[in-house]
Design an enzyme around this catalytic site. Structure first.
Site, short mmCIF file in Angstrom:
data_model
loop_
_atom_site.label_atom_id
_atom_site.label_comp_id
_atom_site.label_asym_id
_atom_site.label_seq_id
_atom_site.Cartn_x
_atom_site.Cartn_y
_atom_site.Cartn_z
N TYR A 114 -11.23 -0.44 -0.27
CA TYR A 114 -11.20 0.05 1.11
C TYR A 114 -9.83 0.55 1.55
O TYR A 114 -9.70 1.25 2.56
CB TYR A 114 -11.71 -1.03 2.08
CG TYR A 114 -10.66 -1.95 2.66
CD1 TYR A 114 -10.21 -1.81 3.96
CD2 TYR A 114 -10.12 -2.99 1.90
CE1 TYR A 114 -9.27 -2.65 4.51
CE2 TYR A 114 -9.17 -3.84 2.43
CZ TYR A 114 -8.74 -3.67 3.74
OH TYR A 114 -7.79 -4.52 4.26
N ARG A 115 -8.79 0.24 0.80
CA ARG A 115 -7.43 0.75 1.05
C ARG A 115 -6.71 0.82 -0.28
O ARG A 115 -6.99 0.04 -1.19
CB ARG A 115 -6.63 -0.17 1.97
CG ARG A 115 -7.11 -0.26 3.38
CD ARG A 115 -6.36 -1.34 4.16
NE ARG A 115 -5.05 -0.94 4.61
CZ ARG A 115 -4.19 -1.77 5.20
NH1 ARG A 115 -4.49 -3.03 5.38
NH2 ARG A 115 -3.01 -1.32 5.61
N TYR B 89 0.81 -1.21 0.00
CA TYR B 89 0.00 0.00 0.00
C TYR B 89 0.85 1.27 0.00
O TYR B 89 0.42 2.30 0.49
CB TYR B 89 -0.94 0.00 1.20
CG TYR B 89 -2.02 -1.05 1.14
CD1 TYR B 89 -2.99 -1.03 0.14
CD2 TYR B 89 -2.07 -2.08 2.08
CE1 TYR B 89 -3.98 -2.00 0.09
CE2 TYR B 89 -3.08 -3.04 2.03
CZ TYR B 89 -4.02 -2.99 1.03
OH TYR B 89 -5.02 -3.96 0.97
#
Length: 515
Positions: free
Chosen positions: A472-473, A94
């Site tokens: 969601y991320r 991420y």
């Protein structure tokens, strides 16, 4: 310490930056202000498919105390310098430590690594940002406390505070990490500070046990946001159960995944299955234990026939369901019979596997350890599948309904294969939601392949959103894109809160698309 910055913030002069640097050195010492290509190299390692030049930080400041954080923030507020904060910077898929906006000053909190408290009776901990899962795990075991952590997959070097602030998840019954969070200490953009929940009471007795406090509940707005810097957090820990029974059920057909969710979801909602259960694809399991080159010629997408050969060679299923049972041995055995009965009534040719059948099988051991909060780095083996250091997690959410599984997996596979990438994925089914975790693995050393990966990820985000599936991320290179899919209405609210709490926009500009 070199005086040459690797990048400059927008609208900030060299003269202003030098004043800020002098102030940083006064606060944390010269050794904790890192400047120049050599010292900044650890902060420039990214796995997302964007050029590092677009996310190059200016310099890094390493704080050791909350008081230092307050003073650093005041300097940045005074000189209007953007500051990007992280706990340990190990959020591999991420974006790692890369700021969303080029030229940001990195505020590295890994030296803030005090375990403030672990309460073995009330089962909670209060930690600073730099505490790692391994550190907290070791502390609990050294003290002999009968407590379990919940951690993400490659967890040992990651921060429980950082993971929770980004609303990460784990694999035990306490796996919804933000749900198990209780109390934050926050530093705002002007250097002011406060505690959420019960923390505002002087000598509070309940900060770590009661989430809500009095008045509006604020903790949530500081997760996945750039409204403040969290310097302490409370988290609830799971009491060690009297018995633990991890299991795996393997299924042979691609289309089985739809019914898997329908059969097991009621058991999950009823807590017969007490943790989020994982439905891992063949490639997700195989990527860490077999060599892609043994099955695929070149960098094209793997074929269904080649996946079948991997299944045959490894004994894996097309879908491999992992979950655990936590309680007394008698209760676990009763629930295991309920699960077996439900599955057997709906499927043929499935394998029910427990530790008795699997022994020291490395994949089963890895999953069994993960579901009891043991530290592991095994999932990093995924990065060897394609090679070249590129990885981006694509994580759309859907209702825990079987119809969404085949639709999502077919759509993801179609887009990935279009760009010559493999579908390496798993579903994680919570109480009512289902996370689809896809690892887009690619070679960052090949510019053409990196561009394909970038375009592929962007298409995944857009096409899934068009079918009602939100991510969601995401990594710092795609935050604006993901924010756009949620529409302007909520984004306008985010921006209003940002202007109220951080009028100069110095804290992590670009985080979640908020400036």
């Amino acid at each position: 310490m070199s005086n040459k910055l690797t990048a400059m913030p927008k609208n900030v002069s060299h003269e202003t930056m030098q004043k800020a640097i002098k102030a940083f050195v006064k606060i944390v010492g010269k050794e904790n202000v890192l400047i120049g290509d050599e010292e900044m190299l650890p902060y420039e390692k990214i796995m997302m498919a964007v050029p590092i030049e677009e996310h190059m930080p200016a310099l890094a400041v390493q704080a050791s105390t909350k008081e230092q954080v307050v003073e650093i923030v005041k300097v940045c507020d005074k000189y209007v310098i953007p500051i990007w904060t992280f706990s340990t910077g190990k959020n591999m898929g991420y974006g790692t430590a890369a700021p969303a906006q080029r030229g940001s000053v990195i505020l590295d909190l890994h030296k803030m690594n005090r375990i403030i408290e672990v309460n073995p009776d009330l089962c909670y901990a209060i930690v600073e940002p730099g505490v790692t899962y391994q550190q907290l795990f070791d502390y609990i075991h050294e003290k002999g406390y009968k407590l379990w952590l919940s951690c993400p997959a490659p967890s040992a070097i990651a921060s429980p505070l950082g993971n929770t602030m980004d609303r990460g998840v784990g694999y035990t019954p306490y796996g919804e990490h933000f749900m198990m969070q209780c109390g934050m200490e926050i530093v705002l953009a002007d250097g002011s500070e406060f505690r959420t929940g019960m923390g505002g009471i002087e000598n509070s007795t309940s900060w770590g046990v009661f989430k809500w406090g009095y008045g509006p509940y604020l903790d949530g707005i500081f997760t996945q946001s750039n409204y403040g810097i969290c310097t302490k957090m409370g988290m609830w820990l799971m009491p060690e159960p009297p018995a633990y029974k991890p299991f795996c059920i393997t299924f042979d057909k691609v289309e089985d995944v739809e019914k898997i969710v329908e059969v097991l979801r009621p058991l999950r909602i009823a807590n017969i299955i007490p943790n989020a259960f994982t439905i891992a694809s063949t490639l997700y399991e195989a990527a860490g234990v077999v060599s892609r080159a043994d099955y695929v010629d070149g960098n094209r997408a793997i074929t269904d026939g080649e996946i079948e050969k991997i299944k045959k060679d490894t004994g894996m299923g097309t879908w491999n369901v992992y979950a655990g049972l936590y309680g007394t041995e008698e209760a676990n055995e009763l629930n295991w019979k309920i699960i077996q009965s439900a599955v057997s009534a709906n499927f043929k040719n499935v394998a029910f596997l427990t530790a008795a059948e699997m022994g020291d099988d490395p994949i089963f051991t890895y999953r069994a350890d993960l579901m009891r909060g043991y530290m592991t780095l095994q999932e990093f083996g995924l990065y060897n599948w394609r090679g070249g250091g590129g990885s981006m997690w694509f994580a759309p959410v859907a209702p825990a309904e079987g119809k969404h599984t085949l639709n999502q997996s077919a759509l993801a596979k179609k887009i990935l294969n279009k760009y010559e990438f493999d579908y390496v994925a798993e579903f994680i089914v919570g109480w009512r939601d289902m996370h689809h975790i896809v690892d887009l693995l690619y070679n960052r050393n090949d510019p053409e392949e990196m561009q394909r990966a970038h375009d592929c990820y962007a298409e995944l985000v857009r096409e899934f959103a068009a079918q009602g599936y939100g991510v969601y991320r995401t990594s710092s290179g795609f935050m604006d894109l993901v924010a756009e899919t949620y529409g302007p209405e909520i984004h306008n609210v985010f921006q209003k809160i940002k202007r109220a709490l951080d009028p100069k926009g110095i804290l992590a500009p670009g985080k979640s698309g908020i400036y």
